[in-house]
Design a protein around this motif. Structure first.
Motif, PDB file in Angstrom:
ATOM      1  N   GLN A  36       1.165   6.593  -7.130  1.00  0.00           N
ATOM      2  CA  GLN A  36       0.070   7.438  -7.598  1.00  0.00           C
ATOM      3  C   GLN A  36       0.374   8.927  -7.428  1.00  0.00           C
ATOM      4  OE1 GLN A  36      -3.124   5.494  -5.287  1.00  0.00           O
ATOM      5  NE2 GLN A  36      -4.076   4.939  -7.236  1.00  0.00           N
ATOM      6  N   ALA A  37       1.219   9.258  -6.463  1.00  0.00           N
ATOM      7  CA  ALA A  37       1.522  10.665  -6.174  1.00  0.00           C
ATOM      8  C   ALA A  37       2.750  11.180  -6.910  1.00  0.00           C
ATOM      9  CB  ALA A  37       1.715  10.840  -4.667  1.00  0.00           C
ATOM     10  N   GLU A  70       8.857  12.550   2.612  1.00  0.00           N
ATOM     11  CA  GLU A  70       8.814  11.091   2.713  1.00  0.00           C
ATOM     12  C   GLU A  70       9.862  10.454   1.807  1.00  0.00           C
ATOM     13  OE1 GLU A  70       5.618   7.380   2.541  1.00  0.00           O
ATOM     14  OE2 GLU A  70       5.023   9.384   1.879  1.00  0.00           O
ATOM     15  N   LEU A  78      -6.924  -0.272  -2.804  1.00  0.00           N
ATOM     16  CA  LEU A  78      -7.135   0.786  -3.791  1.00  0.00           C
ATOM     17  C   LEU A  78      -8.346   1.653  -3.476  1.00  0.00           C
ATOM     18  CD1 LEU A  78      -6.373  -1.206  -7.065  1.00  0.00           C
ATOM     19  CD2 LEU A  78      -4.973   0.600  -6.051  1.00  0.00           C
ATOM     20  N   SER A  94     -11.459   3.464  -7.214  1.00  0.00           N
ATOM     21  CA  SER A  94     -10.232   3.485  -8.001  1.00  0.00           C
ATOM     22  C   SER A  94     -10.450   2.853  -9.365  1.00  0.00           C
ATOM     23  CB  SER A  94      -9.112   2.743  -7.267  1.00  0.00           C
ATOM     24  OG  SER A  94      -7.966   2.672  -8.075  1.00  0.00           O
ATOM     25  N   PRO A 130       0.802  -1.228   0.000  1.00  0.00           N
ATOM     26  CA  PRO A 130       0.000   0.000   0.000  1.00  0.00           C
ATOM     27  C   PRO A 130       0.830   1.272   0.000  1.00  0.00           C
ATOM     28  CG  PRO A 130      -0.934  -1.610   1.509  1.00  0.00           C
ATOM     29  CD  PRO A 130       0.371  -2.172   1.057  1.00  0.00           C
ATOM     30  N   ASN A 131       1.998   1.250   0.629  1.00  0.00           N
ATOM     31  CA  ASN A 131       2.873   2.421   0.608  1.00  0.00           C
ATOM     32  C   ASN A 131       3.416   2.677  -0.795  1.00  0.00           C
ATOM     33  OD1 ASN A 131       2.690   2.907   3.438  1.00  0.00           O
ATOM     34  ND2 ASN A 131       4.165   1.272   3.802  1.00  0.00           N
ATOM     35  N   VAL A 136       1.886   1.778  -3.557  1.00  0.00           N
ATOM     36  CA  VAL A 136       0.732   2.241  -4.320  1.00  0.00           C
ATOM     37  C   VAL A 136       0.535   3.737  -4.135  1.00  0.00           C
ATOM     38  CG1 VAL A 136      -1.796   2.164  -4.413  1.00  0.00           C
ATOM     39  CG2 VAL A 136      -0.479   0.039  -4.404  1.00  0.00           C
ATOM     40  N   ARG A 137       0.536   4.171  -2.877  1.00  0.00           N
ATOM     41  CA  ARG A 137       0.282   5.587  -2.576  1.00  0.00           C
ATOM     42  C   ARG A 137       1.339   6.493  -3.211  1.00  0.00           C
ATOM     43  NH1 ARG A 137       2.485   8.019   1.629  1.00  0.00           N
ATOM     44  NH2 ARG A 137       2.833   6.035   2.718  1.00  0.00           N
ATOM     45  N   ASN A 138       2.596   6.088  -3.127  1.00  0.00           N
ATOM     46  CA  ASN A 138       3.655   6.943  -3.663  1.00  0.00           C
ATOM     47  C   ASN A 138       3.754   6.871  -5.179  1.00  0.00           C
ATOM     48  OD1 ASN A 138       5.445   8.337  -1.450  1.00  0.00           O
ATOM     49  ND2 ASN A 138       4.818   6.357  -0.598  1.00  0.00           N
ATOM     50  N   ARG A 171       8.801   8.536  -1.403  1.00  0.00           N
ATOM     51  CA  ARG A 171       8.498   9.349  -2.582  1.00  0.00           C
ATOM     52  C   ARG A 171       9.764   9.579  -3.399  1.00  0.00           C
ATOM     53  NH1 ARG A 171       4.393  12.874  -2.799  1.00  0.00           N
ATOM     54  NH2 ARG A 171       3.437  11.216  -1.566  1.00  0.00           N
TER      55      ARG A 171
END
Length: 378
Positions: free
Chosen positions: A27-28, A298, A49, A53, A20-21, A23-25, A301
């Motif tokens: 997407q960003a 972070e 998601l 999503s 999940p980490n 995924v989040r990064n 990222r």
């Protein structure tokens, strides 16, 4: 990133603890487009998601690798599967970002690096600590010569649990410290031999407390203490140079990093009289201590930014496959030493093929045919 670079289609494989980490990064991060989250538990992947999503989920790695819209794969599966999943992705022509460790053994890691070279793909390790502003600062100061000659490295990574059923404490915790050492050491300074001692006071079947000593090529020692049985959590590292010393306390929110203008100065004994020789051959220097202000972005990222840029610029990332191989070489030498009551075991010399620029620092030497920015903003 320039507008001439198309978006990189990326798939995350593994929706467990770390997935999940990623995924989040992903997407960003501008320039990356998350296309799949792949997990054998597709329901879990969909939960990660969210209900709205548009990212596809699938339990099939083959489906992901067969999709030409997927340019790169980020792997967050159980460690024992890293080698097989990464090999399949590289052979399918995908760039690969993989969690530590690179592979269960040095030989499997070497095969992965060779596969990436054969197919001309980027193979990158998510050694997240290497992308923190703290490690970037230490790397710049050590490589620029500001700290002087490296005299020692000392790292402590201890806490209460979690005792792992399948690996000892060295394989569980030490890769963090070893990857940091690999990132900050100048290219002409490298491990030569390793000695490891450990104990299993709770009957876990493997070492729960361990001390690792690394001989460096300039005669300095690097030491790592890892422990699953400490009543308190400690994350500290000291970098001792002949000019300055750095103390990193990762759990101190107010002063994570401090630079000490302190050290030991020596005099040539032939220039001293017999009465003063014993007292003045060594003198202690005490100067200012500063706490540099560091960015708090972070680190993961910055991992994604480096992965994106290394693909676009066709260059080795800071934590490339060979960096993961160097960590594996140290771990396997440590395991051999541990089994032989701490004898020093030689470490294979895995040459840094190409060196990116230091994080936030001046340009380093890079192979001209693969020149890239190499910077990571953290």
């Amino acid at each position: 990133m320039t507008t001439e670079n198309p978006q990189i289609g990326i798939a995350v494989v593994g929706a467990g603890y770390w997935g999940p980490n990623l995924v989040r990064n992903a997407q960003a991060t501008p320039g990356l487009r998350l296309r799949y989250l792949c997990d054998i538990d597709e329901k879990r992947a969909r939960t990660v998601l969210g209900e709205y999503s548009t990212v596809a989920t699938t339990p099939s790695l083959d489906e992901v690798l067969a999709d030409p819209a997927v340019d790169a794969v980020a792997i967050a599966t159980p460690a024992a599967t890293h080698s097989a999943v990464a090999t399949a992705a590289l052979e399918a022509g995908k760039h690969v970002l993989v969690e530590k460790p690179l592979a269960p053994t040095f030989e499997e890691g070497k095969a992965l690096v060779e596969t990436a070279d054969k197919h001309g793909r980027i193979l990158m390790l998510d050694h997240t600590y290497c992308y923190t502003s703290t490690v970037g600062y230490i790397r710049d100061r050590l490589r620029s010569g500001e700290l002087g000659e490296l005299q020692y490295l000392d790292s402590v990574r201890i806490n209460l649990g979690l005792v792992q059923p399948d690996v000892d404490v060295l394989w569980d915790l030490a890769p963090h410290d070893l990857s940091i050492f690999d990132a900050i050491l100048p290219d002409d300074l490298f491990p030569v031999a390793v000695s490891a001692h450990g104990s299993d006071p709770v009957g876990a079947g493997h070492a729960c407390v361990a001390h690792l000593t690394i001989q460096l090529s300039n005669g300095a020692l690097a030491h790592v203490h890892v422990n699953w049985l400490s009543p308190t959590k400690i994350r500290t590292m000291i970098v001792g140079g002949s000019n300055r010393m750095i103390v990193w306390d990762d759990l101190n929110p107010t002063q994570r990093l401090s630079v000490h203008d302190r050290g030991v100065d020596t005099s040539d004994p032939t220039t001293l009289g017999p009465d003063n020789r014993g007292r003045t051959i060594v003198s202690y220097r005490t100067g200012d201590t500063i706490a540099p202000a560091l960015a708090n972005t972070e680190a993961l990222r910055s991992v994604m930014v480096e992965f994106r840029d290394s693909i676009n610029e066709n260059r080795a990332p800071l934590t490339d496959g060979r960096s993961g191989l160097r960590v594996l070489a140290l771990l396997e030498a440590a395991a051999t030493s541990l089994a032989k009551d701490g004898v020093y075991v030689p470490v294979p010399d895995i040459v840094r093929e190409r060196t990116p620029q230091p994080i936030g620092g001046p340009a380093a030497t890079i192979d001209e045919s693969r020149r890239g920015r190499g910077e990571v903003t953290v």
